[in-house]
Design a protein around this motif. Structure first.
Motif, PDB file in Angstrom:
ATOM      1  N   HIS A 185       0.859  -1.181   0.000  1.00 24.20           N
ATOM      2  CA  HIS A 185       0.000   0.000   0.000  1.00 24.20           C
ATOM      3  C   HIS A 185       0.893   1.229   0.000  1.00 24.20           C
ATOM      4  CE1 HIS A 185      -3.689   2.329   0.819  1.00 24.20           C
ATOM      5  NE2 HIS A 185      -2.868   3.129   1.499  1.00 24.20           N
ATOM      6  N   CYS A 186       0.796   2.038  -1.027  1.00 22.32           N
ATOM      7  CA  CYS A 186       1.630   3.225  -1.163  1.00 22.32           C
ATOM      8  C   CYS A 186       0.952   4.405  -0.480  1.00 22.32           C
ATOM      9  CB  CYS A 186       1.883   3.536  -2.646  1.00 22.32           C
ATOM     10  SG  CYS A 186       3.005   4.926  -2.902  1.00 22.32           S
ATOM     11  N   ILE A 187       1.571   4.900   0.601  1.00 26.34           N
ATOM     12  CA  ILE A 187       0.974   6.022   1.338  1.00 26.34           C
ATOM     13  C   ILE A 187       1.102   7.320   0.558  1.00 26.34           C
ATOM     14  CG2 ILE A 187       1.344   4.916   3.570  1.00 26.34           C
ATOM     15  CD1 ILE A 187       3.809   6.651   3.917  1.00 26.34           C
ATOM     16  N   TRP A 188       2.083   7.412  -0.353  1.00 33.62           N
ATOM     17  CA  TRP A 188       2.260   8.649  -1.117  1.00 33.62           C
ATOM     18  C   TRP A 188       1.207   8.774  -2.206  1.00 33.62           C
ATOM     19  CZ3 TRP A 188       5.509  11.266   1.667  1.00 33.62           C
ATOM     20  CH2 TRP A 188       6.519  10.607   2.367  1.00 33.62           C
ATOM     21  N   LEU A 189       0.760   7.664  -2.756  1.00 35.04           N
ATOM     22  CA  LEU A 189      -0.275   7.673  -3.795  1.00 35.04           C
ATOM     23  C   LEU A 189      -1.657   7.384  -3.243  1.00 35.04           C
ATOM     24  CD1 LEU A 189       1.651   5.720  -6.579  1.00 35.04           C
ATOM     25  CD2 LEU A 189       1.379   8.190  -6.353  1.00 35.04           C
TER      26      LEU A 189
END
Length: 233
Positions: A86-90
């Motif tokens: 899970h990409c927190i930036w996207l």
């Protein structure tokens, strides 16, 4: 970036196996102190992939048997096909349907960062050499006073872009290395923790070119999300 962030990563529909077959609970060990009642656990399912047998885990939240390579994301609260992380930036999961866009994004971002750093350094060097050519005594010209002092933004941008390029470039290199093995981050972490008892990767095509083609050139799957359908509260 927008394509990676807004694309459905491969969310699996819920409630497909809402009433799974269960196995009877094991007999309680009277010698152990247990204050929790024994529950019936969903019966495990197995599928054959090549020469390997893969067990399907049951997700109590989504009420489904997870397909192979599927994981439940705690942030999104959904089971995602081929979930990598899970990409927190996207603000989105990276899964089967947007992994290719994610690789393109981190690769182009790292190339852009290194290019920005190189052009900023070129700007400083051009100022320095132009100043040396303009004066009679070139030894009196210093890089700090005649280049950095005149273009501090280029100096800061060179350092910032270099740091970001190294960080994002390392991430892109790691994911391309995973693509050569046809593995997700979840599978790689599991393989590292369970070694040497881990079995062979059943999705390995046997060659670097075959694995990269399977990850980067596979046709996109259709989304299970029906965005124009009505929801039932």
């Amino acid at each position: 970036m927008l394509k990676t962030s807004w694309t459905d990563p491969g969310v699996v529909p819920r409630g497909i196996d809402s009433d799974p077959p269960v196995d009877p609970p094991p007999e309680r060990d009277l010698t152990s102190a247990s204050f929790y009642p024994l529950q019936n656990l969903p019966r495990q399912k197995e599928v054959q992939i090549g020469n390997c047998t893969v067990r399907l885990k049951y997700c109590d939240t989504c009420k489904i048997y997870r397909p192979p390579r599927c994981s439940h994301c705690r942030q999104c609260d959904n089971c995602v096909e081929d979930e990598d992380h899970h990409c927190i930036w996207l603000n989105n999961c990276i899964g089967r349907r947007n992994y290719r866009y994610f690789l393109i994004f981190v690769t182009t971002a790292s190339v852009y960062a290194f290019l920005t750093s190189a052009l900023s350094l070129t700007h400083l060097l051009v100022l320095y050499h132009d100043r040396k050519d303009a004066v009679e005594n070139p030894n009196s010209v210093s890089f700090q006073n005649d280049a950095l002092a005149k273009a501090p933004v280029s100096a800061l941008l060179m350092i910032y872009a270099l740091i970001m390029g190294l960080a994002v470039g390392s991430l892109a290199t790691y994911h391309f290395w995973l693509a050569t093995k046809n593995r997700t981050t979840h599978e790689q972490l599991t393989s590292s923790m369970m070694r040497p008892h881990i079995v062979d990767n059943p999705f390995d095509r046997g060659s670097i070119l075959g694995n990269c083609a399977a990850v980067l050139c596979r046709p996109p799957t259709r989304s299970y999300i029906r965005r124009r359908d009505y929801t039932v509260a």
